[in-house]
Design a protein around this motif. Structure first.
Motif, mmCIF file in Angstrom:
data_model
loop_
_atom_site.group_PDB
_atom_site.id
_atom_site.type_symbol
_atom_site.label_atom_id
_atom_site.label_comp_id
_atom_site.label_asym_id
_atom_site.label_seq_id
_atom_site.Cartn_x
_atom_site.Cartn_y
_atom_site.Cartn_z
ATOM 1 N N ALA A 1 -23.694 18.563 -41.106
ATOM 2 C CA ALA A 1 -23.872 18.984 -39.713
ATOM 3 C C ALA A 1 -25.097 19.863 -39.529
ATOM 4 O O ALA A 1 -25.874 19.680 -38.578
ATOM 5 C CB ALA A 1 -22.613 19.714 -39.226
ATOM 6 N N ASN B 1 -20.812 18.194 -32.621
ATOM 7 C CA ASN B 1 -20.796 17.735 -34.003
ATOM 8 C C ASN B 1 -19.451 18.113 -34.613
ATOM 9 O O ASN B 1 -18.955 19.228 -34.396
ATOM 10 C CB ASN B 1 -21.934 18.354 -34.810
ATOM 11 N N GLY C 1 -18.789 18.203 -37.904
ATOM 12 C CA GLY C 1 -18.857 18.622 -39.295
ATOM 13 C C GLY C 1 -18.411 17.482 -40.189
ATOM 14 O O GLY C 1 -18.122 16.370 -39.733
ATOM 15 N N GLY D 1 -21.726 14.696 -41.165
ATOM 16 C CA GLY D 1 -21.952 15.581 -40.020
ATOM 17 C C GLY D 1 -22.130 14.747 -38.771
ATOM 18 O O GLY D 1 -23.249 14.526 -38.313
ATOM 19 N N LEU E 1 -18.773 22.260 -32.907
ATOM 20 C CA LEU E 1 -18.710 22.527 -34.344
ATOM 21 C C LEU E 1 -17.912 23.794 -34.620
ATOM 22 O O LEU E 1 -17.098 23.843 -35.553
ATOM 23 C CB LEU E 1 -20.127 22.637 -34.923
#
Length: 368
Positions: free
Chosen positions: A123, A155, A157, A245, A280
């Protein structure tokens, strides 16, 4: 912090934020039109991190424009199915969509680079490539050819490797496995004997329960627990080597984007970047709790064997090389990410890796 007060305070001096002086309230609301857009999502509203990104962007834009510019989010299926978000944006059915661009590799495999490519970037690396490594600019040229403007807007991860009805101990166990898997990973899995399927989130559980699917990958603990996969496929493998990611994107009809006043464009870009970090952070906060809960419900955690990992890596290299040989845009994007990947992992094996490894040893020993 109140975003509108912040903008009023810094608009005249913030050189780093495009057209910042034009964002000062109430000038923004007075000098720009009132707009009402619709944003369709590829994700159901039962998944607050994924669907929540479109809500986050909507709230941000409304707040920053004193309500002059509103974007109404719609969950998957409310206007169009989750897998048709790009089509809806391209056609102008809606002004905006929030989706994972790798859902559309059937149109062009280069769409994968907006989300993730097997065995490529995590990520943080993905964001570095987007914002500092020219990734957004390369993708701008690609997306423009498809009639959209897009920016990263979330995102997950590194993801988990999915849920399996039976244990997967060797490559032999992969043969004939019917698995829900998205993006180019399906092509890689096919080389290992897997039969890839692409099924919308809302239909996965039923297919797994009926035996239409033998395995499914989606995201990770926070989402997977809500979707209930542990009830019918207890073996939970890691890592998702195909999603180190995974990024989502906000996509806007190109004509609508070009017509948008410059201050509004700046607000949308800022909203997407804020949503990118927020998603995220959400997964990093929620996944630790969710994985404990899933284990308590019977999830059996399993790492993919080194045999499977190495075979998958080799198959991935073959798939990427083959596509790059046929698709010049794909090759440009792949070469750019590959060059950065080598440099980035050279660095990450020093400070980050060693700090994380030491702290994980302390956690396992009960010291923290």
């Amino acid at each position: 912090m109140d975003r509108r007060k912040f903008i009023r305070g810094v608009a005249t001096g913030a050189a780093g934020f495009g057209a910042a002086s034009s964002l000062a309230a109430p000038a923004l609301a007075q000098s720009n039109p009132k707009l009402q857009w619709r944003c369709v999502s590829s994700f159901p509203n039962s998944l607050p991190a994924l669907f929540g990104a479109s809500e986050y962007i909507s709230n941000y834009v409304k707040e920053m424009t004193d309500g002059a510019f509103t974007i109404q989010p719609f969950a998957a299926g409310e206007i169009v199915p989750g897998g048709q978000v790009l089509d809806a944006v391209q056609s102008g059915t809606v002004e905006m969509g929030h989706t994972a661009s790798y859902y559309y590799v059937g149109k062009d495999p280069a769409f994968a680079f907006g989300t993730t490519v097997p065995f490529m970037l995590n990520a943080r690396q993905q964001n570095a490539w987007f914002y500092r490594g020219g990734g957004n600019e390369l993708l701008d040229a690609f997306f423009e050819k498809h009639g959209v403007f897009a920016r990263p807007a979330g995102n997950t991860g590194a993801q988990m490797g999915g849920w399996y009805r039976n244990e997967i101990n060797s490559l032999a166990d992969m043969k004939g496995l019917k698995m829900r898997i998205a993006g180019l990973a399906g092509q890689v899995m096919a080389k290992l004997g897997v039969v890839p399927q692409q099924i919308p989130a809302g239909d996965i559980y039923a297919a797994l329960e009926k035996g239409t699917l033998d395995a499914v990958e989606f995201v990770g603990p926070f989402d997977d627990e809500k979707l209930g996969f542990v009830k019918v496929a207890p073996y939970y493998y890691y890592p998702a080597w195909w999603e180190g990611g995974a990024a989502t994107h906000a996509m806007i009809t190109l004509d609508r984007w070009n017509e948008l006043p410059k201050p509004y464009q700046a607000v949308v870009k800022a909203a997407c970047e804020a949503a990118n970090g927020h998603m995220l952070a959400t997964y990093d906060w929620e996944n630790p709790k969710a994985i404990k809960s899933l284990v308590g419900k019977g999830a059996q955690l399993r790492p993919f064997s080194q045999e499977i990992m190495q075979a998958s890596f080799r198959a991935s290299q073959e798939v990427m090389k083959d596509i790059a040989g046929k698709n010049a845009t794909f090759k440009t994007l792949y070469d750019s990410q590959t060059a950065f990947r080598g440099e980035s992992f050279l660095w990450e094996q020093l400070a980050e890796y060693n700090f994380d490894t030491f702290m994980m040893i302390q956690q396992r020993s009960g010291a923290i």
